[in-house]
Design an enzyme around this catalytic site. Structure first.
Site, PDB file in Angstrom:
ATOM      1  N   SER A   3      -9.484  -0.189   7.250  1.00  0.00           N
ATOM      2  CA  SER A   3      -9.385  -0.163   5.659  1.00  0.00           C
ATOM      3  C   SER A   3      -9.177  -1.567   5.427  1.00  0.00           C
ATOM      4  CB  SER A   3      -7.876   0.720   5.839  1.00  0.00           C
ATOM      5  OG  SER A   3      -8.320   1.702   6.156  1.00  0.00           O
ATOM      6  N   LYS A  23       0.250  -0.718  -0.128  1.00  0.00           N
ATOM      7  CA  LYS A  23      -0.242  -0.179   0.027  1.00  0.00           C
ATOM      8  C   LYS A  23       0.944   1.023  -0.319  1.00  0.00           C
ATOM      9  CE  LYS A  23      -3.926   1.659   2.950  1.00  0.00           C
ATOM     10  NZ  LYS A  23      -4.576   1.434   3.960  1.00  0.00           N
ATOM     11  N   SER A  74      -9.663   1.236   2.705  1.00  0.00           N
ATOM     12  CA  SER A  74      -8.724   2.245   2.445  1.00  0.00           C
ATOM     13  C   SER A  74      -7.396   2.007   1.415  1.00  0.00           C
ATOM     14  CB  SER A  74      -8.071   3.636   2.888  1.00  0.00           C
ATOM     15  OG  SER A  74      -7.237   3.079   3.676  1.00  0.00           O
TER      16      SER A  74
END
Length: 582
Positions: free
Chosen positions: A175, A77, A151
């Site tokens: 997330s 990420k 996210s």
């Protein structure tokens, strides 16, 4: 090495150890896969061949037996540092290039893992939907009209598309768990402090957590062991401890009146089906008063913890307000208004709620909830950028406030074929034990049954994977057993899909003028299902198909929009009939 090879850790490790594969070959295959998938929203930075070369050279001088993650590809990420590659947090104006990798990334590289690239996210990890980014939105490969989840959107989708073996996300308020549910993945939210958060762009520094996406519990466990470790330079890191879970077959579940599905009847039905499946596996379900957890969840965004996000980005926000995604700016800017009095009042309330929640663990091994109460469409997000996101935190926002560990697991589909997931929850430091019971059930295995199909799942095959056809060997290698020939209810149409090779049929449901379509029903070990799913690509996705005898069995359905534009071959009544007559 073909582009349909499974990327789960166990399969790759066997191939490396017997000499059937090397990392350089695998990375060539993955680069081809990425081009074929053509999902541009996944990557903010994909490593070039030159950037990959140092990792490959290092592995060529190593023995696969010595490295637990030798040659295992993973995604990161883009709020987690990888040396020499920009970290953007999905905000180009914020970008910086770190000289060192985050310790969690470095631990994985030292274990032999290969970074493939940095993935898209809800900007500054603020969101649960995966659409709050200035970059293209990662396309959900299972439900393209729905959000990818956030996210950690790009990390989840990169794995769901079969481009990596595992991926790293972050999980402050859900997330990691929400996108796992929306992409049929395992999503481990470790105990806070178990994985170092040095080198991670802060969201809520006191609550931030690096999370893991994987195909199964075994892969989650392998990555956790390699990534975890006490980091003296991280003030929020904690010494490793591994606690056991109570030896009982009782699971806590929220009271029915405390569940929320926000009008999504399909998800409510999927939850009730999952409860029955848990009972069949030997669990006794105990209703618990979930109100302390829900009250804490409301604190996260209604209280001063939003100020923690504002504190992390205050100076950048003051000078670069226009570089924020609009919804992200609205949320973070709202943190400027809380006072120290607000913070102490919220802290006192949280402490009281946490103490109240402790009684809920008495007599149960773990607590299980839906991972999400609904699955928003992209159109719904366009109409309301804030509301659907807030609803997704209902079962997730309390987790780090209460210092718990959790693992989100796939849990079937809704009646319309949308993926559904549940989350297993326990007090901190029970991470490994939680993974084990989520995968195996209470005790050493399922209680109260001798059913030989426990641990297996039936899948309908319509095309080249059927017996005697070109891809049937894949099915056999994964432990598939033929149960027999069946026919669908007269509610489907079959179309011809010439691309990608090999050509195949697509089945989609219709409201009228449907046909019965012949298929083969195969029984698969659940442990190998992820490997098989990785070989199936758009426009096909796993869903429930109704049979002539009234049963509903999992099978691969074609996206209706694609089916309506393709050549209809329903008149042949089967793929074999089409092959014999065309």
């Amino acid at each position: 090495m073909t582009s349909t090879c499974s990327l789960d850790i166990g399969t790759l490790r066997k191939a490396y150890l017997c000499g059937a594969l090397n990392p350089r070959e695998l990375m060539r295959c993955i680069r081809t896969r990425i081009e074929d998938v053509a999902n541009p929203g996944i990557w903010i930075h994909q490593l070039s061949e030159a950037e990959l070369e140092p990792y490959l050279e290092k592995l060529e001088g190593s023995d696969p037996k010595d490295l637990p993650l030798y040659g295992i590809p993973f995604a990161i990420k883009d709020n987690i540092d990888l040396a020499g590659v920009p970290t953007t947090a999905a905000c180009p104006a914020y970008a910086y290039t770190p000289e060192e990798s985050a310790p969690v990334v470095e631990n994985l590289i030292q274990a032999g893992a290969i970074p493939v690239g940095k993935t898209n996210l809800d900007q500054f990890a603020t969101g649960l939907v995966g659409v709050r980014s200035p970059y293209p939105i990662p396309r959900n490969p299972i439900a393209p009209d729905r959000v990818p989840g956030g996210s950690s959107s790009g990390s989840a989708v990169s794995l769901s598309e079969g481009l990596v073996s595992f991926s790293l996300g972050t999980d402050t308020a859900g997330s990691g768990r929400v996108p796992a549910a929306f992409n049929k993945l395992w999503g481990l939210k470790p105990s806070c402090g178990r994985l170092s958060t040095n080198g991670v762009v802060p969201a809520c520094r006191t609550l931030d957590c690096v999370s893991i996406f994987a195909w199964n519990a075994a892969d989650c466990s392998s990555v956790l062991k390699a990534a975890e470790g006490y980091d003296v330079s991280d003030p929020y890191s904690r010494p490793l401890k591994s606690e056991s879970l109570p030896q009982t077959n009782k699971l806590g579940v929220p009271r029915p009146e405390q569940l929320m599905f926000f009008g999504d009847a399909g998800y409510e039905s999927a939850w009730l089906k999952r409860l029955e499946a848990l009972k069949a596996k030997g669990w006794e379900l105990v209703e618990v008063d979930f109100e302390p957890f829900l009250s804490a969840a409301r604190l996260l965004y209604e209280g001063p913890w939003v100020s923690e996000r504002y504190t992390a980005l205050e100076e950048f926000l003051k000078t670069n307000a226009d570089d924020f995604f609009p919804a992200t700016r609205t949320i973070i800017a709202g943190g400027a208004d809380h006072s120290a009095r607000d913070a102490f009042a919220a802290a006192y309330k949280l402490a009281a709620l946490k103490r109240e929640s402790e009684a809920r663990w008495e007599g149960v091994t773990a607590i299980v909830t839906p991972t999400a109460g609904g699955f928003p469409t992209l159109a719904e997000m366009d109409a309301d950028p804030i509301g659907p996101n807030s609803k997704l935190g209902y079962y997730t926002n309390f987790m780090n406030l209460f210092d718990l560990c959790a693992v989100a697991t796939p849990a079937g589909e809704s009646e319309s074929g949308l993926p559904f997931g549940i989350t297993w929850i326990a007090p901190r430091d029970r991470d490994a034990a939680l993974l084990k019971i989520a995968a195996e059930g209470p005790g050493d295995g399922p209680l109260g049954t001798t059913d030989p199909t426990i641990g297996t799942i039936s899948i309908l095959l319509f095309g080249a994977h059927m017996s005697g056809l070109p891809l049937n060997s894949q099915v056999i290698e994964l432990g598939g057993k033929l149960l027999g020939e069946v026919k669908t209810a007269a509610k489907y149409r079959m179309v011809y899909l010439p691309e990608p090779a090999p050509h195949r049929p697509g089945i989609y449901r219709v409201d009228s003028d449907g046909s019965t379509i012949a298929a083969e029903e195969w029984c698969f070990p659940k442990a190998s299902l992820g490997q098989f799913l990785a070989t199936i690509h758009q426009p096909l996705g796993l869903g429930e198909i109704e049979l002539e005898d009234g049963r509903k069995v999992h099978g691969f359905l074609c996206e209706a929009t694609v089916g309506q534009q393709a050549e209809d071959i329903s008149g042949y009544r089967s793929w074999r009939g089409f092959l014999q007559n065309r």
